[in-house]
Motif scaffolding. Structure first.
Motif, short mmCIF file in Angstrom:
data_model
loop_
_atom_site.label_atom_id
_atom_site.label_comp_id
_atom_site.label_asym_id
_atom_site.label_seq_id
_atom_site.Cartn_x
_atom_site.Cartn_y
_atom_site.Cartn_z
N ILE A 108 0.80 -1.37 0.07
CA ILE A 108 -0.09 0.08 0.05
C ILE A 108 0.96 1.26 -0.11
O ILE A 108 2.22 1.36 0.27
CB ILE A 108 -0.95 0.18 1.19
CG1 ILE A 108 -0.14 -0.16 2.65
CG2 ILE A 108 -2.12 -1.06 0.91
CD1 ILE A 108 -1.05 0.18 3.87
N SER A 109 0.26 2.48 -0.54
CA SER A 109 0.63 3.77 -0.20
C SER A 109 -0.36 4.46 0.77
O SER A 109 -1.61 4.34 0.79
CB SER A 109 0.56 4.47 -1.55
OG SER A 109 1.23 6.03 -1.26
N LEU A 110 0.24 4.76 2.17
CA LEU A 110 -0.43 5.17 2.95
C LEU A 110 -0.22 6.63 3.42
O LEU A 110 0.82 7.06 3.29
CB LEU A 110 -0.19 4.40 4.37
CG LEU A 110 -0.85 4.82 5.51
CD1 LEU A 110 -2.24 4.41 5.50
CD2 LEU A 110 -0.22 4.20 6.67
N TRP A 160 2.55 11.07 1.67
CA TRP A 160 2.21 9.47 1.35
C TRP A 160 3.82 8.83 1.14
O TRP A 160 4.63 9.17 0.68
CB TRP A 160 1.65 9.52 -0.42
CG TRP A 160 0.44 10.15 -0.48
CD1 TRP A 160 -0.04 11.33 -0.83
CD2 TRP A 160 -0.79 9.08 -0.24
NE1 TRP A 160 -1.37 11.40 -0.85
CE2 TRP A 160 -2.10 10.12 -0.36
CE3 TRP A 160 -1.03 7.95 -0.05
CZ2 TRP A 160 -3.22 9.56 -0.46
CZ3 TRP A 160 -2.42 7.50 0.15
CH2 TRP A 160 -3.47 8.30 -0.08
N HIS A 161 3.69 7.53 1.57
CA HIS A 161 4.68 6.86 1.86
C HIS A 161 4.18 5.11 1.57
O HIS A 161 3.26 4.96 1.69
CB HIS A 161 5.36 6.65 3.12
CG HIS A 161 6.40 7.97 3.41
ND1 HIS A 161 7.36 8.14 2.62
CD2 HIS A 161 5.99 8.89 4.16
CE1 HIS A 161 7.82 9.32 3.38
NE2 HIS A 161 7.07 9.98 4.08
N TYR A 162 5.23 4.46 0.95
CA TYR A 162 5.04 2.98 0.75
C TYR A 162 4.96 2.34 2.23
O TYR A 162 6.03 2.40 2.80
CB TYR A 162 5.83 2.44 -0.20
CG TYR A 162 5.90 3.31 -1.51
CD1 TYR A 162 4.66 3.12 -2.41
CD2 TYR A 162 6.98 3.87 -2.41
CE1 TYR A 162 4.70 3.76 -3.50
CE2 TYR A 162 7.02 4.32 -3.59
CZ TYR A 162 5.71 4.33 -4.26
OH TYR A 162 5.59 4.85 -5.39
N TRP A 163 4.02 1.31 2.32
CA TRP A 163 4.13 0.36 3.32
C TRP A 163 3.83 -1.00 2.84
O TRP A 163 3.05 -1.11 2.02
CB TRP A 163 2.99 1.04 4.33
CG TRP A 163 3.17 2.31 4.99
CD1 TRP A 163 3.32 3.62 4.33
CD2 TRP A 163 3.50 2.68 6.56
NE1 TRP A 163 3.37 4.62 5.14
CE2 TRP A 163 3.58 4.06 6.60
CE3 TRP A 163 3.59 1.98 7.51
CZ2 TRP A 163 3.90 4.63 7.84
CZ3 TRP A 163 3.79 2.31 8.71
CH2 TRP A 163 3.88 3.90 8.74
N CYS A 192 9.75 -7.86 5.23
CA CYS A 192 9.38 -6.51 4.82
C CYS A 192 10.60 -6.01 4.50
O CYS A 192 10.73 -5.27 3.63
CB CYS A 192 8.43 -5.82 6.02
SG CYS A 192 8.48 -4.15 5.84
N TYR A 193 11.52 -6.07 5.22
CA TYR A 193 12.77 -5.12 5.18
C TYR A 193 13.49 -5.53 3.90
O TYR A 193 14.08 -4.72 3.23
CB TYR A 193 13.59 -5.66 6.44
CG TYR A 193 14.79 -4.56 6.46
CD1 TYR A 193 14.77 -3.18 7.10
CD2 TYR A 193 16.15 -5.08 5.94
CE1 TYR A 193 16.14 -2.61 7.10
CE2 TYR A 193 17.21 -4.19 5.96
CZ TYR A 193 17.02 -2.99 6.62
OH TYR A 193 18.32 -2.26 6.38
N SER A 194 13.31 -6.89 3.65
CA SER A 194 14.13 -7.45 2.65
C SER A 194 13.49 -6.89 1.18
O SER A 194 14.38 -6.85 0.15
CB SER A 194 14.20 -8.95 2.58
OG SER A 194 12.90 -9.56 2.10
N LYS A 195 12.21 -6.60 1.26
CA LYS A 195 11.59 -5.81 -0.07
C LYS A 195 12.43 -4.68 -0.57
O LYS A 195 12.54 -4.66 -1.85
CB LYS A 195 10.13 -5.73 0.25
CG LYS A 195 9.24 -7.03 0.36
CD LYS A 195 7.90 -6.65 0.40
CE LYS A 195 7.11 -8.22 0.38
NZ LYS A 195 5.69 -7.71 0.18
#
Length: 201
Positions: free
Chosen positions: A94-96, A102-105, A124-127
Protein backbone atom coordinates in the motif's frame (compact mmCIF):
# COMPACT_ATOMS: atom_id res chain seq x y z
CA UNK A 1 -10.57 -25.78 13.37
CA UNK A 2 -10.72 -28.90 15.60
CA UNK A 3 -6.98 -29.37 15.09
CA UNK A 4 -6.36 -25.78 16.14
CA UNK A 5 -8.42 -26.24 19.31
CA UNK A 6 -6.49 -29.44 20.06
CA UNK A 7 -3.19 -27.57 19.73
CA UNK A 8 -4.47 -24.88 22.09
CA UNK A 9 -5.63 -27.45 24.66
CA UNK A 10 -2.25 -29.20 24.55
CA UNK A 11 -0.30 -26.00 25.24
CA UNK A 12 0.61 -26.65 28.86
CA UNK A 13 2.07 -23.20 29.59
CA UNK A 14 -1.23 -21.44 28.98
CA UNK A 15 -3.74 -20.88 31.73
CA UNK A 16 -7.38 -21.88 31.25
CA UNK A 17 -8.35 -18.24 30.71
CA UNK A 18 -5.59 -17.77 28.11
CA UNK A 19 -6.72 -20.89 26.26
CA UNK A 20 -10.29 -19.56 26.23
CA UNK A 21 -9.08 -16.29 24.68
CA UNK A 22 -7.17 -18.15 21.97
CA UNK A 23 -10.13 -20.39 21.19
CA UNK A 24 -12.42 -17.34 20.85
CA UNK A 25 -9.85 -15.71 18.59
CA UNK A 26 -9.69 -18.85 16.44
CA UNK A 27 -13.46 -18.74 16.02
CA UNK A 28 -13.34 -15.04 15.12
CA UNK A 29 -10.62 -15.67 12.54
CA UNK A 30 -12.64 -18.49 10.99
CA UNK A 31 -15.68 -16.20 10.80
CA UNK A 32 -13.68 -13.50 9.03
CA UNK A 33 -12.37 -16.00 6.48
CA UNK A 34 -15.85 -17.27 5.65
CA UNK A 35 -17.53 -13.85 5.73
CA UNK A 36 -15.03 -11.03 5.02
CA UNK A 37 -16.15 -7.43 4.56
CA UNK A 38 -16.44 -8.06 0.84
CA UNK A 39 -18.78 -5.15 0.17
CA UNK A 40 -16.75 -2.59 2.10
CA UNK A 41 -15.83 0.46 0.04
CA UNK A 42 -14.80 3.97 1.09
CA UNK A 43 -13.41 7.12 -0.50
CA UNK A 44 -10.19 6.81 1.53
CA UNK A 45 -9.53 3.27 0.25
CA UNK A 46 -8.31 3.62 -3.33
CA UNK A 47 -8.58 0.35 -5.27
CA UNK A 48 -8.07 1.81 -8.74
CA UNK A 49 -4.56 0.33 -9.21
CA UNK A 50 -5.81 -3.24 -8.82
CA UNK A 51 -6.58 -5.35 -11.87
CA UNK A 52 -10.20 -6.25 -12.65
CA UNK A 53 -11.18 -8.91 -10.17
CA UNK A 54 -8.17 -8.06 -7.99
CA UNK A 55 -10.25 -7.18 -4.95
CA UNK A 56 -12.26 -10.41 -5.06
CA UNK A 57 -9.07 -12.40 -5.56
CA UNK A 58 -7.51 -10.78 -2.50
CA UNK A 59 -10.61 -11.29 -0.39
CA UNK A 60 -10.63 -14.97 -1.28
CA UNK A 61 -6.89 -15.60 -0.94
CA UNK A 62 -6.05 -13.25 1.96
CA UNK A 63 -9.27 -12.33 3.78
CA UNK A 64 -7.49 -11.23 6.96
CA UNK A 65 -5.26 -8.88 4.98
CA UNK A 66 -8.32 -7.34 3.33
CA UNK A 67 -9.87 -6.85 6.77
CA UNK A 68 -6.71 -4.98 7.81
CA UNK A 69 -7.06 -2.50 4.95
CA UNK A 70 -10.76 -2.09 5.72
CA UNK A 71 -10.01 -1.44 9.38
CA UNK A 72 -7.44 1.26 8.58
CA UNK A 73 -10.00 2.86 6.29
CA UNK A 74 -12.73 2.72 8.94
CA UNK A 75 -10.60 4.64 11.42
CA UNK A 76 -9.70 7.31 8.90
CA UNK A 77 -6.45 6.40 7.11
CA UNK A 78 -6.12 7.17 3.40
CA UNK A 79 -4.67 4.26 1.42
CA UNK A 80 -3.94 3.24 -2.14
CA UNK A 81 -3.70 -0.51 -2.62
CA UNK A 82 -0.89 -1.29 -5.05
CA UNK A 83 -0.94 -3.72 -7.95
CA UNK A 84 1.20 -6.85 -7.55
CA UNK A 85 3.45 -7.48 -10.55
CA UNK A 86 4.43 -11.09 -11.09
CA UNK A 87 7.96 -10.41 -12.33
CA UNK A 88 8.75 -7.63 -9.85
CA UNK A 89 11.77 -7.98 -7.56
CA UNK A 90 9.30 -7.56 -4.71
CA UNK A 91 5.79 -6.22 -4.23
CA UNK A 92 4.74 -3.62 -1.67
CA UNK A 93 1.14 -3.58 -0.50
CA UNK A 94 0.00 0.00 0.00
CA UNK A 95 0.73 3.68 -0.22
CA UNK A 96 -0.46 5.23 3.05
CA UNK A 97 -1.08 8.92 3.81
CA UNK A 98 0.28 9.87 7.21
CA UNK A 99 1.35 13.22 8.68
CA UNK A 100 0.69 14.99 5.41
CA UNK A 101 2.79 12.65 3.25
CA UNK A 102 2.31 9.53 1.13
CA UNK A 103 4.75 6.66 1.72
CA UNK A 104 4.98 3.01 0.72
CA UNK A 105 4.13 0.53 3.47
CA UNK A 106 3.99 -3.26 3.60
CA UNK A 107 1.12 -5.00 5.39
CA UNK A 108 1.92 -7.95 7.66
CA UNK A 109 -1.03 -9.78 9.19
CA UNK A 110 0.25 -11.97 12.01
CA UNK A 111 -1.58 -15.16 12.99
CA UNK A 112 1.12 -17.02 14.94
CA UNK A 113 3.53 -16.03 17.70
CA UNK A 114 6.71 -14.01 18.04
CA UNK A 115 8.73 -16.18 15.65
CA UNK A 116 6.16 -15.50 12.92
CA UNK A 117 6.37 -11.77 13.64
CA UNK A 118 10.18 -11.75 13.43
CA UNK A 119 10.01 -13.58 10.10
CA UNK A 120 7.47 -11.17 8.65
CA UNK A 121 9.47 -8.13 9.79
CA UNK A 122 12.53 -9.54 7.98
CA UNK A 123 10.43 -10.22 4.88
CA UNK A 124 9.25 -6.62 4.86
CA UNK A 125 12.74 -5.21 5.26
CA UNK A 126 14.18 -7.41 2.51
CA UNK A 127 11.69 -6.05 -0.03
CA UNK A 128 13.31 -2.62 0.03
CA UNK A 129 16.71 -4.20 -0.51
CA UNK A 130 15.55 -6.24 -3.50
CA UNK A 131 13.80 -3.26 -5.08
CA UNK A 132 16.90 -1.09 -4.65
CA UNK A 133 19.25 -3.46 -6.46
CA UNK A 134 20.58 -2.22 -9.84
CA UNK A 135 18.23 -3.23 -12.64
CA UNK A 136 15.48 -4.40 -10.28
CA UNK A 137 12.02 -4.64 -11.84
CA UNK A 138 9.68 -2.43 -9.84
CA UNK A 139 5.98 -3.13 -9.32
CA UNK A 140 3.56 -1.13 -11.43
CA UNK A 141 2.91 2.22 -9.79
CA UNK A 142 6.02 2.24 -7.59
CA UNK A 143 8.27 5.27 -8.07
CA UNK A 144 11.87 4.46 -7.14
CA UNK A 145 12.51 8.05 -6.03
CA UNK A 146 9.71 7.70 -3.46
CA UNK A 147 10.77 4.28 -2.18
CA UNK A 148 12.52 5.77 0.87
CA UNK A 149 13.06 3.45 3.88
CA UNK A 150 11.02 0.41 4.96
CA UNK A 151 7.70 0.97 6.70
CA UNK A 152 5.34 -1.73 7.91
CA UNK A 153 1.78 -2.06 9.20
CA UNK A 154 1.53 -5.01 11.58
CA UNK A 155 -1.98 -6.40 12.14
CA UNK A 156 -2.19 -7.98 15.59
CA UNK A 157 -5.91 -8.73 15.95
CA UNK A 158 -5.49 -12.30 14.70
CA UNK A 159 -2.22 -13.27 16.42
CA UNK A 160 -1.40 -15.15 19.62
CA UNK A 161 0.64 -12.20 20.90
CA UNK A 162 -0.38 -9.55 23.43
CA UNK A 163 -0.15 -6.01 22.10
CA UNK A 164 2.64 -5.06 24.51
CA UNK A 165 4.76 -8.05 23.51
CA UNK A 166 4.09 -7.41 19.83
CA UNK A 167 5.20 -3.78 20.15
CA UNK A 168 8.36 -4.79 22.03
CA UNK A 169 9.31 -7.29 19.32
CA UNK A 170 8.60 -4.81 16.53
CA UNK A 171 10.97 -2.29 18.16
CA UNK A 172 13.65 -4.97 18.59
CA UNK A 173 13.29 -6.13 14.98
CA UNK A 174 13.43 -2.58 13.64
CA UNK A 175 16.67 -1.90 15.54
CA UNK A 176 18.24 -5.23 14.56
CA UNK A 177 17.39 -4.97 10.87
CA UNK A 178 18.41 -1.32 10.63
CA UNK A 179 21.81 -2.09 12.19
CA UNK A 180 22.33 -5.13 9.99
CA UNK A 181 21.19 -3.77 6.62
CA UNK A 182 21.53 -0.76 4.37
CA UNK A 183 18.29 0.95 5.37
CA UNK A 184 16.94 2.45 8.55
CA UNK A 185 13.50 1.06 9.42
CA UNK A 186 11.56 4.34 9.35
CA UNK A 187 8.46 3.43 11.32
CA UNK A 188 5.84 0.82 12.00
CA UNK A 189 2.14 0.95 12.68
CA UNK A 190 0.57 -1.63 14.96
CA UNK A 191 -3.12 -2.48 14.67
CA UNK A 192 -4.04 -3.40 18.24
CA UNK A 193 -6.40 -6.12 19.42
CA UNK A 194 -9.21 -3.57 19.81
CA UNK A 195 -8.72 -2.22 16.28
CA UNK A 196 -7.00 1.03 17.23
CA UNK A 197 -3.52 1.85 15.91
CA UNK A 198 -0.21 2.75 17.52
CA UNK A 199 2.69 4.34 15.63
CA UNK A 200 6.15 3.01 16.45
CA UNK A 201 9.31 4.94 15.49
Amino acid sequence: MCKQFKEIDETERLSSAEKDVLERKALENAAVRTNPSTDYRADNLDLSALTPGGVKKMQKKNPLEWESYAQLSRIGYKQRLLHERGNAAANIDISLFLDGEWHYWDMKTIEGGLSALRKRMSECYSKWGRLSEPGATLPTGIDFDDLDNPRVVVENRYSKIADANEEKQIVESMKYLSAKGQFGFSEAMLILKDGRTRLIK
